[in-house]
Design an enzyme around this catalytic site. Structure first.
Site, PDB file in Angstrom:
ATOM      1  N   ARG A 184      93.705 149.747 -39.563  1.00  0.00           N
ATOM      2  CA  ARG A 184      93.391 150.060 -40.196  1.00  0.00           C
ATOM      3  C   ARG A 184      93.926 151.390 -40.945  1.00  0.00           C
ATOM      4  O   ARG A 184      93.321 151.976 -42.845  1.00  0.00           O
ATOM      5  CB  ARG A 184      92.252 150.310 -40.276  1.00  0.00           C
ATOM      6  N   PHE A 226      85.772 159.916 -48.564  1.00  0.00           N
ATOM      7  CA  PHE A 226      85.558 160.021 -47.731  1.00  0.00           C
ATOM      8  C   PHE A 226      86.310 158.736 -46.545  1.00  0.00           C
ATOM      9  O   PHE A 226      86.394 157.573 -46.933  1.00  0.00           O
ATOM     10  CB  PHE A 226      84.619 159.220 -46.936  1.00  0.00           C
ATOM     11  N   CYS A 259      91.280 161.229 -38.753  1.00  0.00           N
ATOM     12  CA  CYS A 259      90.630 159.051 -38.361  1.00  0.00           C
ATOM     13  C   CYS A 259      90.430 160.136 -36.801  1.00  0.00           C
ATOM     14  O   CYS A 259      89.994 161.424 -35.255  1.00  0.00           O
ATOM     15  CB  CYS A 259      91.736 158.964 -37.498  1.00  0.00           C
ATOM     16  N   VAL A 260      88.632 159.687 -36.068  1.00  0.00           N
ATOM     17  CA  VAL A 260      87.691 160.256 -35.486  1.00  0.00           C
ATOM     18  C   VAL A 260      87.704 159.457 -34.407  1.00  0.00           C
ATOM     19  O   VAL A 260      87.076 158.288 -34.700  1.00  0.00           O
ATOM     20  CB  VAL A 260      86.890 160.851 -35.904  1.00  0.00           C
ATOM     21  N   HIS A 289      81.016 163.465 -29.054  1.00  0.00           N
ATOM     22  CA  HIS A 289      81.580 164.374 -29.780  1.00  0.00           C
ATOM     23  C   HIS A 289      81.633 163.959 -30.732  1.00  0.00           C
ATOM     24  O   HIS A 289      82.031 164.890 -31.982  1.00  0.00           O
ATOM     25  CB  HIS A 289      83.272 164.736 -28.868  1.00  0.00           C
ATOM     26  N   TRP A 309      94.203 166.261 -36.576  1.00  0.00           N
ATOM     27  CA  TRP A 309      94.124 165.082 -35.471  1.00  0.00           C
ATOM     28  C   TRP A 309      94.586 164.129 -35.208  1.00  0.00           C
ATOM     29  O   TRP A 309      94.104 162.975 -36.098  1.00  0.00           O
ATOM     30  CB  TRP A 309      92.709 165.688 -35.359  1.00  0.00           C
ATOM     31  N   GLU A 327      85.153 160.391 -24.378  1.00  0.00           N
ATOM     32  CA  GLU A 327      84.338 159.931 -23.498  1.00  0.00           C
ATOM     33  C   GLU A 327      82.455 160.765 -23.607  1.00  0.00           C
ATOM     34  O   GLU A 327      82.117 159.804 -22.857  1.00  0.00           O
ATOM     35  CB  GLU A 327      85.073 160.731 -22.145  1.00  0.00           C
ATOM     36  N   THR A 328      82.379 161.591 -24.724  1.00  0.00           N
ATOM     37  CA  THR A 328      81.232 161.997 -24.986  1.00  0.00           C
ATOM     38  C   THR A 328      81.178 161.660 -26.577  1.00  0.00           C
ATOM     39  O   THR A 328      82.022 161.309 -27.130  1.00  0.00           O
ATOM     40  CB  THR A 328      81.314 163.728 -25.239  1.00  0.00           C
TER      41      THR A 328
HETATM   42  N1  LIG Z   1      88.569 164.248 -31.653  1.00  0.00           N
HETATM   43  C1  LIG Z   1      88.874 164.109 -33.032  1.00  0.00           C
HETATM   44  C2  LIG Z   1      88.799 165.878 -34.122  1.00  0.00           C
HETATM   45  N2  LIG Z   1      88.532 166.888 -32.505  1.00  0.00           N
HETATM   46  C3  LIG Z   1      88.475 167.954 -33.173  1.00  0.00           C
HETATM   47  C4  LIG Z   1      87.654 168.572 -34.302  1.00  0.00           C
HETATM   48  O1  LIG Z   1      87.892 167.491 -35.576  1.00  0.00           O
HETATM   49  C5  LIG Z   1      87.914 169.886 -34.754  1.00  0.00           C
HETATM   50  O2  LIG Z   1      88.682 170.204 -35.142  1.00  0.00           O
HETATM   51  C6  LIG Z   1      86.815 170.752 -33.890  1.00  0.00           C
HETATM   52  O3  LIG Z   1      85.669 170.199 -32.833  1.00  0.00           O
HETATM   53  C7  LIG Z   1      87.554 172.394 -33.968  1.00  0.00           C
HETATM   54  O4  LIG Z   1      86.453 172.502 -35.393  1.00  0.00           O
HETATM   55  N3  LIG Z   1      89.438 165.424 -34.169  1.00  0.00           N
HETATM   56  C8  LIG Z   1      89.550 164.805 -35.051  1.00  0.00           C
HETATM   57  O5  LIG Z   1      89.851 164.763 -36.198  1.00  0.00           O
HETATM   58  N4  LIG Z   1      89.721 163.214 -34.789  1.00  0.00           N
HETATM   59  C9  LIG Z   1      89.771 163.136 -33.388  1.00  0.00           C
HETATM   60  O6  LIG Z   1      89.353 162.651 -32.808  1.00  0.00           O
HETATM   61  C1  LIG Z   2      85.799 162.788 -31.552  1.00  0.00           C
HETATM   62  C2  LIG Z   2      87.121 163.951 -30.267  1.00  0.00           C
HETATM   63  O1  LIG Z   2      86.465 165.331 -30.736  1.00  0.00           O
HETATM   64  C3  LIG Z   2      87.313 162.915 -28.918  1.00  0.00           C
HETATM   65  O2  LIG Z   2      88.447 162.256 -28.782  1.00  0.00           O
HETATM   66  C4  LIG Z   2      86.784 163.988 -27.524  1.00  0.00           C
HETATM   67  O3  LIG Z   2      87.143 163.517 -26.938  1.00  0.00           O
HETATM   68  P1  LIG Z   2      86.282 163.550 -25.324  1.00  0.00           P
HETATM   69  O4  LIG Z   2      84.815 163.298 -25.921  1.00  0.00           O
HETATM   70  O5  LIG Z   2      86.535 162.226 -24.457  1.00  0.00           O
HETATM   71  O6  LIG Z   2      86.180 164.945 -24.877  1.00  0.00           O
END
Ligand SMILES: Nc1c(NC[C@H](O)[C@H](O)[C@H](O)CO)[nH]c(=O)[nH]c1=O
Ligand SMILES: CC(=O)[C@@H](O)COP(=O)(O)O
Length: 159
Positions: free
Chosen positions: A136, A122, A89-90, A97, A31, A94-95
Site C-alpha cells: 500500500r 489520515f 505506518c503502524v 500497542h 517509525w 505482539e501487544t
Molecule cells: N510501533 C510503532 C510506533 N510506535 C511508536 C509510537 O508511535 C510513539 O512514537 C511512541 O509510543 C512514543 O509516544 N509508531 C509508528 O508510527 N509505527 C509503529 O509501528
Molecule cells: C505498534 C507498535 O508500537 C508495535 O510495533 C510494538 O510492538 P509490540 O506490540 O510487539 O511491543
C-alpha cells in the site's frame, strides 16, 4: 471495500479545485521510514501533479504515528497553512500497542481538523504485516500517500 478491490492510486479527478496558491504541510512519522518515506513521496508527487507549487509544500518529521496529532496541530493552527497531511505506518506487534496508537491518531487528527476548520488527512497505514504496508506504499494496491494528497485537494474544494 478493501484496498485489494480499490487501488489507492486510482481516483476521480473531475472538478478539482485550483491549488496553485494553497500551502500544504506533510507530517511524516519516522517509525517504519521505509514505508512512510514512500508514502511521503506519493503524497508530494500527487500534490505537484495536480497543481501545488514546490515552495508551498513543507515536510515535517515526528518520531512516531502517536505524535502525528500534535505535529499536525502545530501547523494546522497556522493561518497560512491550508491543509495538513499526516503520514504514518503502524504495524501490528505482539501487544495491543498498535490499537492504542491507531485509535489515538484517528481521533486526534479528527479533533485537530474540526478545531482549526481545515483538512487534516489520515494518511496512516495500519497493517498486520510489513508486506501489507509495502503493498500500500507503492505496491500492488497503490500508494496511500497518493490517496491522502488527493483527499486533501478534494477537501479544499469544499471551502
Ligand atoms: N510501533 C510503532 C510506533 N510506535 C511508536 C509510537 O508511535 C510513539 O512514537 C511512541 O509510543 C512514543 O509516544 N509508531 C509508528 O508510527 N509505527 C509503529 O509501528
Ligand atoms: C505498534 C507498535 O508500537 C508495535 O510495533 C510494538 O510492538 P509490540 O506490540 O510487539 O511491543
Amino acid at each position: 471495500m478493501s484496498s485489494a478491490h480499490k487501488n489507492l492510486s486510482v481516483f476521480n479527478t473531475e472538478g478539482l479545485p485550483d491549488i496553485s496558491a494553497k500551502k500544504f504541510v506533510i507530517v511524516v512519522a519516522e517509525w517504519n521510514d521505509e514505508v512512510t518515506g514512500a508514502l511521503y513521496e506519493g503524497a508530494h508527487k500527487t500534490l505537484l501533479e495536480y497543481g501545488a507549487k514546490p515552495e508551498n509544500i513543507r515536510r515535517v518529521n515526528v518520531p512516531g504515528s502517536f505524535e502525528l496529532s500534535f505535529g499536525s496541530q502545530v501547523y494546522a493552527q497556522k493561518p497560512d497553512v491550508d491543509a495538513v497531511i499526516a503520514i504514518g505506518c503502524v504495524i501490528q506487534g505482539e501487544t495491543k500497542h498498535n490499537d492504542y496508537i491507531n485509535h489515538a491518531v484517528a481521533h486526534g487528527l479528527t479533533d485537530v481538523a474540526l478545531k482549526y476548520n481545515k483538512p487534516v488527512i489520515f494518511g496512516v497505514l495500519t497493517p498486520n504485516t510489513l508486506q501489507q504496508a509495502l503493498d500500500r506504499a507503492g505496491g500492488i494496491h497503490g500508494n496511500k500517500g497518493d490517496e491522502a494528497a488527493m483527499t486533501a485537494i478534494k477537501m479544499l474544494g469544499l471551502q
